[in-house]
Enzyme design. Structure first.
Site, short mmCIF file in Angstrom:
data_model
loop_
_atom_site.label_atom_id
_atom_site.label_comp_id
_atom_site.label_asym_id
_atom_site.label_seq_id
_atom_site.Cartn_x
_atom_site.Cartn_y
_atom_site.Cartn_z
N GLU A 166 10.97 2.96 8.64
CA GLU A 166 9.76 2.74 9.43
C GLU A 166 10.00 2.08 10.78
O GLU A 166 9.28 1.18 11.15
CB GLU A 166 8.80 1.90 8.59
CG GLU A 166 9.28 0.47 8.26
CD GLU A 166 10.09 0.32 6.98
OE1 GLU A 166 10.72 1.30 6.55
OE2 GLU A 166 10.09 -0.79 6.42
N HIS A 183 4.27 7.50 3.85
CA HIS A 183 4.86 6.21 3.49
C HIS A 183 5.36 5.47 4.73
O HIS A 183 4.98 4.31 4.97
CB HIS A 183 6.01 6.45 2.50
CG HIS A 183 6.72 5.21 2.07
ND1 HIS A 183 6.44 4.55 0.90
CD2 HIS A 183 7.69 4.49 2.67
CE1 HIS A 183 7.21 3.48 0.80
NE2 HIS A 183 7.98 3.41 1.87
N GLU A 184 6.19 6.12 5.52
CA GLU A 184 6.75 5.42 6.69
C GLU A 184 5.66 5.04 7.68
O GLU A 184 5.70 3.98 8.29
CB GLU A 184 7.84 6.28 7.36
CG GLU A 184 8.98 6.71 6.44
CD GLU A 184 9.58 5.60 5.59
OE1 GLU A 184 9.52 4.42 6.00
OE2 GLU A 184 10.10 5.89 4.50
N HIS A 188 3.85 1.88 6.75
CA HIS A 188 4.60 0.66 7.11
C HIS A 188 4.20 0.13 8.48
O HIS A 188 4.52 -1.02 8.81
CB HIS A 188 6.09 0.95 7.12
CG HIS A 188 6.80 0.80 5.81
ND1 HIS A 188 6.75 -0.34 5.05
CD2 HIS A 188 7.60 1.67 5.13
CE1 HIS A 188 7.51 -0.17 3.96
NE2 HIS A 188 8.03 1.04 3.99
N GLU A 204 7.10 -2.91 0.53
CA GLU A 204 7.20 -1.59 -0.10
C GLU A 204 6.08 -1.28 -1.11
O GLU A 204 5.66 -0.13 -1.22
CB GLU A 204 8.57 -1.42 -0.77
CG GLU A 204 9.74 -1.47 0.22
CD GLU A 204 9.69 -0.41 1.31
OE1 GLU A 204 8.96 0.59 1.17
OE2 GLU A 204 10.40 -0.58 2.33
N ASP A 253 20.16 -5.42 -0.79
CA ASP A 253 20.13 -3.99 -1.13
C ASP A 253 20.60 -3.72 -2.55
O ASP A 253 20.35 -2.64 -3.09
CB ASP A 253 21.00 -3.18 -0.16
CG ASP A 253 20.49 -3.25 1.28
OD1 ASP A 253 19.40 -3.84 1.50
OD2 ASP A 253 21.18 -2.75 2.18
N TYR A 271 8.54 -1.10 -5.22
CA TYR A 271 7.68 0.02 -4.82
C TYR A 271 6.59 0.27 -5.86
O TYR A 271 5.41 0.33 -5.53
CB TYR A 271 8.52 1.30 -4.70
CG TYR A 271 9.48 1.32 -3.52
CD1 TYR A 271 10.68 0.62 -3.57
CD2 TYR A 271 9.20 2.03 -2.37
CE1 TYR A 271 11.57 0.65 -2.50
CE2 TYR A 271 10.08 2.06 -1.29
CZ TYR A 271 11.26 1.37 -1.37
OH TYR A 271 12.12 1.39 -0.32
N1 BES Z 1 12.03 0.69 4.32
C1 BES Z 1 12.44 1.69 3.42
C2 BES Z 1 13.90 2.02 3.52
C3 BES Z 1 14.83 0.87 3.19
C4 BES Z 1 14.64 0.10 2.07
C5 BES Z 1 15.89 0.60 4.01
C6 BES Z 1 15.49 -0.96 1.79
C7 BES Z 1 16.75 -0.44 3.74
C8 BES Z 1 16.55 -1.24 2.62
C9 BES Z 1 11.64 2.98 3.59
O1 BES Z 1 10.34 2.78 4.00
C10 BES Z 1 11.57 3.64 2.25
O2 BES Z 1 11.00 3.07 1.37
N2 BES Z 1 12.12 4.84 2.12
C11 BES Z 1 12.11 5.60 0.89
C12 BES Z 1 11.11 6.70 0.94
C13 BES Z 1 9.80 6.41 0.30
C14 BES Z 1 8.92 7.64 0.31
C15 BES Z 1 9.88 5.82 -1.07
C16 BES Z 1 13.45 6.25 0.71
O3 BES Z 1 14.26 6.22 1.64
O4 BES Z 1 13.71 6.82 -0.34
ZN ZN Z 2 9.18 1.95 2.50
#
Ligand code: BES
Ligand code: ZN
Length: 645
Positions: free
Chosen positions: A310, A334-335, A338, A357, A416, A424
């Site tokens: 995002e 989703h993005e 954010h 999330e 991470d 989520y």
């Molecule tokens: N902000 C996250 C990506 C992220 C999470 C980067 C943790 C670094 C650490 C992004 O918004 C996200 O949640 N992406 C998901 C997609 C979503 C539709 C669930 C993904 O990448 O799978």
């Molecule tokens: Zn996200």
């Protein structure tokens, strides 16, 4: 504005930080205003960030001005970072986060050198960079360059791009990687405005997570290079600074939306993204005005480690969302969501990742409902609940400490490695449960208010609970009891008041699952009539153990090894690996060699590596060959499998 709960500003040393947040919803470009009022540093018990060395109550960065060269030859970004700081008069030093930066010099605004020290490096956090302050220091200039192995950056050769003619570079900052290319206080609770001059080879384009500025470069680059200027006038968390450099083209999608990508990708990307402008309208109806001006997206090469990220003004997206039928565009919803949950109201530490999330996942499905109808939204909620059950099981069951919404990550663990679908899906389920109990009208009013009250501010679980008690529960004891707020936020597992949507939307699929599991033939006519979510329900719900001939029947009936929809292909390949299904190995190898999305490649390679009799040799042969396609965020984890490469 009022300060929530125990949160206080930096009044201790009159830092002019006790003001309301900027309220720029003009939609136009937002000039960098050095006097922009910045959010307070929180001092609630849950707002101390274990993953940053910064000591913001002594001295904090308020603005970052970058002047950087992107050098593909050496895989380094280098130049200067000029930091504006707010400080206590007593502060002797400011502490920044640094991961492998090569520092050449540090000076104040008058050019006088400042003493500094790079502390011992922790493998996850990097090092504290402690810079001595003179009594009058308000600005510091750091000359530096990033290391070739910087954990935020991926450098792709021409052959690794869609066009095959130009190299490509991009960053991924969340959660704690931006300290590998920007020397600043890399904590989501310390918001900063920023601007950047970026010089790149003249046949390439640099894009960043901010508005583009038209301004003459004070130090124009040589003829074989060109420079770009970006500025973010709103204070943002440092993980939201992002850059990509490559052979990039732009196409408009609507009045405030557009797409950047390599020319070879443009047609497919723009077609898949045709609902983007409508999504912004739907999100505004739910959350209040979009406060960032433009909403553009960048479709990256397949190495992008996430589905999406995002980055403000410029969401970064994997090309694997392109299915040809818009069936995976909930990712954009989703993005985009954010832009409120995460980018306006930001988790103060990674322990409250659920506030980013979970809220976003809730909103994502509301946007999907608005655009594509309740049936599709309910299907996505139900797939999410399956993912939640799986995450609880993986995190040690209903008593597992990491099944809490409010986490206790600690400096010894990388955020991470701890955050998961719990944030989520348990987060989204919590909000949906509140919505069901109080009613949509009341819940929506609270939600809008939450972003008005906390725009451009860090937030924590205690702030969330305080706000919801004050502005939604309002002392209603019976309601308080029904909601089970503390149990959701601080308890493990899934609370008993979880509200599930009616699963009858999936009734035909569930019937097909039962029939297949009791020996029936795969029903290709039924499959042909199902949407992607229904197909995913089928593939993730049929028995995990299938004999070879049943796998063959599935593949023959549904063409799974050749599926171009990445989610379906992944679901199929997971089943194939679990069953050592040899005929799918070619498809598996192709999938793992053609994209590097962590969600897909990590579970598949882990499952292979953990099968010493069968899969491990496939993984050991493949991983060294594909590793350079994967971002450091993905290889950090996969390297632990010791597959070589
Ligand atoms: N902000 C996250 C990506 C992220 C999470 C980067 C943790 C670094 C650490 C992004 O918004 C996200 O949640 N992406 C998901 C997609 C979503 C539709 C669930 C993904 O990448 O799978
Ligand atoms: Zn996200």
């Amino acid at each position: 504005m009022k300060f929530p709960g125990l949160a206080v500003c930096l009044a201790a040393f009159a830092l002019a930080a006790c003001h309301s947040s900027p309220n720029d919803d003009s939609g136009g470009p937002t000039p960098v205003d050095r006097k922009v009022e910045i959010a307070p540093i929180l001092t609630t018990a849950d707002s101390k960030d274990p993953h940053s060395y910064a000591r913001p109550l002594e001295a904090r960065v308020t603005h970052v001005a970058l002047d950087l060269n992107v050098d593909f030859g050496s895989k380094r970004i280098g130049g200067t970072a000029t930091l504006d700081i707010q400080r206590s008069p007593q502060a002797k030093a400011i502490v920044l986060d640094d991961k492998g930066l090569e520092i050449q010099s540090i000076a104040d605004s008058a050019g006088r050198p400042l003493d500094y020290k790079v502390g011992a490096a922790d493998p996850n956090l990097g090092s504290p960079l402690t810079i001595a302050l003179r009594p009058d220091t308000r600005q510091i200039r750091i000359a530096y360059r990033s290391a070739p192995e910087a954990s935020a950056l991926l450098w792709l050769t021409s052959e690794q791009t869609a066009g095959k003619k130009h190299p490509y570079m991009f960053s991924q900052g969340e959660s704690i990687a931006n300290r590998s290319w920007i020397p600043t206080q890399d904590s989501p609770g310390i918001r900063q405005t920023w601007e950047a001059w970026i010089s790149v080879p003249s046949d390439l384009t640099a894009v960043m997570s901010a508005q583009k500025g038209e301004k003459a470069d004070p130090t124009p680059p040589p003829p074989d290079r060109r420079s770009f200027y970006y500025r973010m006038g709103h204070p943002v968390a440092p993980y939201l600074v992002a850059i990509a450099v490559g052979d990039l083209q732009f196409q408009s999608l609507g009045k405030r939306t557009g797409v950047w990508t390599e020319p070879a990708m443009m047609k497919a990307a723009a077609a898949e993204l045709s609902d983007t402008e409508k999504m912004v309208d739907a999100a505004e109806a739910l959350y209040g005005p979009y406060r960032w001006g433009r909403y553009d997206v960048l479709v990256l090469p397949p190495s992008f480690p996430y589905g999406g990220m995002e980055n403000p003004n410029l969401t970064f997206l994997t090309p694997t969302f392109i299915a040809g039928d818009k069936s995976l565009v909930s990712l954009i919803a989703h993005e985009l969501a954010h832009s409120w949950s995460g980018n306006l109201a930001t988790n103060a530490t990674w322990n409250d990742f659920w506030l980013n999330e979970g809220m976003t996942t809730y909103a994502e499905r509301r946007i999907v409902e608005q655009l594509y109808g309740k049936k599709q939204a309910d299907e996505e909620i139900l797939l999410g609940l399956d993912a939640l059950d799986k995450a609880v099981a993986e995190k040690g069951g209903p008593r597992g400490p990491d099944t809490r919404l409010h986490l206790d990550i600690g400096a010894n663990r990388h955020p991470d490695d701890v955050t998961s679908d719990i944030a989520y899906e348990k987060g989204a389920a919590f909000l949906r449960t509140i919505e069901a109990i109080v009613g949509r009208g009341r819940f929506d009013a609270w939600l809008k208010g939450w972003f008005d009250r906390h725009g451009f501010e860090p937030v924590t679980s205690s702030i969330f609970l305080g706000d919801i008690r004050k502005n939604l529960v309002g002392g209603d004891k019976a309601l308080e009891e029904k909601l089970m707020l503390d149990e959701w936020v601080y308890g493990t597992g899934i609370p008993s008041n979880l509200v599930r949507p009616d699963a009858s939307v999936f009734a035909p699929v569930d019937k097909a699952v039962t029939s297949f599991d009791s020996g029936g033939a795969p029903d290709s006519a039924a499959w042909a009539g199902w949407n992607t979510d229904e197909r995913l329900r089928f593939l993730t719900r049929i028995g995990r153990k299938q004999p070879n001939e049943r796998m063959a029947a599935l593949d023959r009936a549904f063409g799974l090894s050749k599926a171009r929809n990445s989610e379906l292909r992944f679901a199929w390949l997971e089943l194939a690996v679990a069953n050592r299904y040899e005929p799918a190995v070619a498809s598996l190898r192709e999938f793992l060699s053609s994209q590097g999305r962590g969600k897909f490649v990590k579970p598949l390679l882990k499952a292979l590596a953990n099968d010493p009799q069968w899969g491990r040799k496939i993984a050991a042969d493949l991983y060294p060959k594909v590793r350079s396609l994967y971002h450091p965020m993905v290889t950090r984890d996969l390297d632990k499998l010791a597959l070589g490469g």
